[in-house]
Design a protein around this motif. Structure first.
Motif, short mmCIF file in Angstrom:
data_model
loop_
_atom_site.label_atom_id
_atom_site.label_comp_id
_atom_site.label_asym_id
_atom_site.label_seq_id
_atom_site.Cartn_x
_atom_site.Cartn_y
_atom_site.Cartn_z
N ASN A 102 0.80 -1.22 0.00
CA ASN A 102 0.00 0.00 0.00
C ASN A 102 0.84 1.27 0.00
N GLY A 103 2.11 1.15 -0.35
CA GLY A 103 2.96 2.32 -0.50
C GLY A 103 3.48 2.91 0.78
N GLY A 104 3.35 2.17 1.89
CA GLY A 104 3.78 2.71 3.17
C GLY A 104 5.28 2.85 3.32
N PHE A 105 6.04 2.06 2.57
CA PHE A 105 7.50 2.11 2.65
C PHE A 105 8.10 2.74 1.39
N ALA A 106 7.42 3.75 0.86
CA ALA A 106 7.85 4.35 -0.41
C ALA A 106 9.27 4.89 -0.35
N ASP A 107 9.66 5.48 0.78
CA ASP A 107 11.01 6.04 0.88
C ASP A 107 12.08 4.97 1.03
N MET A 108 11.67 3.74 1.32
CA MET A 108 12.64 2.66 1.47
C MET A 108 12.75 1.82 0.20
N VAL A 109 11.61 1.46 -0.42
CA VAL A 109 11.64 0.56 -1.59
C VAL A 109 10.87 1.12 -2.77
N GLY A 110 10.40 2.36 -2.69
CA GLY A 110 9.63 2.92 -3.79
C GLY A 110 8.21 2.37 -3.80
N VAL A 220 24.63 -4.28 2.27
CA VAL A 220 23.36 -4.60 2.93
C VAL A 220 22.91 -3.39 3.75
N GLU A 221 21.67 -2.97 3.53
CA GLU A 221 21.12 -1.82 4.25
C GLU A 221 20.36 -2.29 5.49
N THR A 222 20.42 -1.48 6.53
CA THR A 222 19.69 -1.79 7.76
C THR A 222 18.73 -0.64 8.05
N TRP A 223 17.44 -1.01 8.21
CA TRP A 223 16.38 -0.03 8.46
C TRP A 223 15.61 -0.46 9.69
N GLN A 224 14.89 0.49 10.28
CA GLN A 224 14.00 0.22 11.41
C GLN A 224 12.61 0.72 11.09
N ALA A 225 11.59 -0.02 11.55
CA ALA A 225 10.19 0.39 11.43
C ALA A 225 9.53 0.29 12.79
N ASN A 226 8.76 1.30 13.17
CA ASN A 226 7.98 1.30 14.39
C ASN A 226 6.50 1.25 14.04
N GLU A 233 -6.39 -1.86 15.09
CA GLU A 233 -5.53 -1.72 13.92
C GLU A 233 -4.06 -1.62 14.30
N VAL A 234 -3.24 -1.67 13.25
CA VAL A 234 -1.80 -1.44 13.39
C VAL A 234 -1.41 -0.35 12.40
N ALA A 235 -0.79 0.71 12.90
CA ALA A 235 -0.36 1.81 12.05
C ALA A 235 1.17 1.81 11.95
N LEU A 236 1.68 2.21 10.80
CA LEU A 236 3.12 2.40 10.63
C LEU A 236 3.44 3.82 11.08
N GLU A 237 4.11 3.93 12.23
CA GLU A 237 4.39 5.24 12.80
C GLU A 237 5.55 5.94 12.09
N LYS A 238 6.64 5.19 11.86
CA LYS A 238 7.82 5.78 11.20
C LYS A 238 8.77 4.65 10.81
N TYR A 239 9.64 4.97 9.86
CA TYR A 239 10.70 4.05 9.48
C TYR A 239 11.90 4.88 9.01
N PHE A 240 13.10 4.34 9.22
CA PHE A 240 14.30 5.12 8.96
C PHE A 240 15.51 4.19 8.90
N PRO A 241 16.57 4.60 8.18
CA PRO A 241 17.79 3.80 8.16
C PRO A 241 18.50 3.87 9.50
N ILE A 242 19.15 2.80 9.88
CA ILE A 242 19.89 2.77 11.14
C ILE A 242 21.28 2.19 10.91
#
Length: 244
Positions: A102-110, A220-226, A233-242
């Motif tokens: 659903n495009g929630g990780f657009a900044d990570m994988v497009g 290899v890239e390492t990312w985090q998702a909260n 429901e479950v919402a995607l609060e944020k995600y970012f490289p770590i």
């Protein structure tokens, strides 16, 4: 961004005790039930007895344990506005898949990529292939990066040494970069984690650290998702490289 919605709202109960790796004894609406525990490991250093919990209920009438514990809380049972810590590590993949598609990780994988589950790579089965990117999901629960209130019971932690699966996946991800553009290890927390840290070193920390550093150096890239879990429901609060 569209949240992941549960088919039915989760039920709130209280954990009486953790009976075994796979079973918790739950108090719900004045009755006692054996409920499925979806994580075989520890949940931080918590003694889960007395903790509020959220449970999903199976629609299969033949299932031996109709409830699965999805989350626990550090709040008191009588608190009306609770925060939840998701403990269903398998469910994390369902949440990730929902937001990938659903495009929630657009900044990570497009966006617009085909999302394939459980892809074999070498001797490993990785969680996703998103377009030309292998993605492996980890949901650590051995340590909780949260302030534990004084009224919550805790237990003495034992040394952690179960790292073989993570190391294997890191190495497979690194090996995939010869034929694929990207490889990502996504560390997921179903609570508000400020940024992943190694709080307690494993018994083989130095060896694992060297392997991880080598794989990251290869690309290899390492990312985090909260994620934020509520009864509905479950919402995607944020995600970012770590940096591990």
């Amino acid at each position: 961004m569209t949240a992941f919605r549960f088919a039915e709202p989760l039920c709130e109960g209280i954990i009486e005790k953790r009976k075994s790796q796979f079973t918790m004894v739950i108090q719900y609406e004045g009755q006692t039930y054996n409920a499925h525990c979806p994580t075989t490991g520890r949940v931080g250093n918590l003694d889960l007895s007395g903790r509020p919990c959220l449970m999903s209920k199976s629609s299969d009438p033949k299932r031996k344990m109709p409830f699965t514990v999805e989350a626990v809380s550090l709040n008191r049972p009588e608190d009306t506005d609770k925060s939840w810590i998701g403990i269903n590590q398998n469910a994390a993949n369902r949440y990730v898949e929902h937001f990938l598609t659903n495009g929630g990780f657009a900044d990570m994988v497009g966006t617009g990529n085909e999302v394939h589950r459980e892809q074999f790579l070498g001797i490993s089965k990785l969680d996703f292939l998103v377009g030309n990117t292998y993605l492996e999901v980890k949901t650590p629960l051995q340590h909780l990066q949260l302030d534990i209130p004084d009224y919550v019971k805790t237990k003495k932690q034992t040394p952690f040494s179960s790292t073989d699966r993570m190391v294997k996946h890191f190495q497979e991800l690194a090996g995939s970069l010869a034929e694929h553009q990207r490889a990502i290890l996504l560390t997921c927390f179903i609570y508000d984690n400020p940024g992943f840290q190694v709080i307690e070193r494993s018994t083989n920390y130095d060896e694992v650290r060297q392997i991880v550093d080598d794989c990251v150096a290869k690309g290899v890239e390492t990312w985090q998702a909260n994620f934020k879990l509520t009864p509905t429901e479950v919402a995607l609060e944020k995600y970012f490289p770590i940096r591990l």
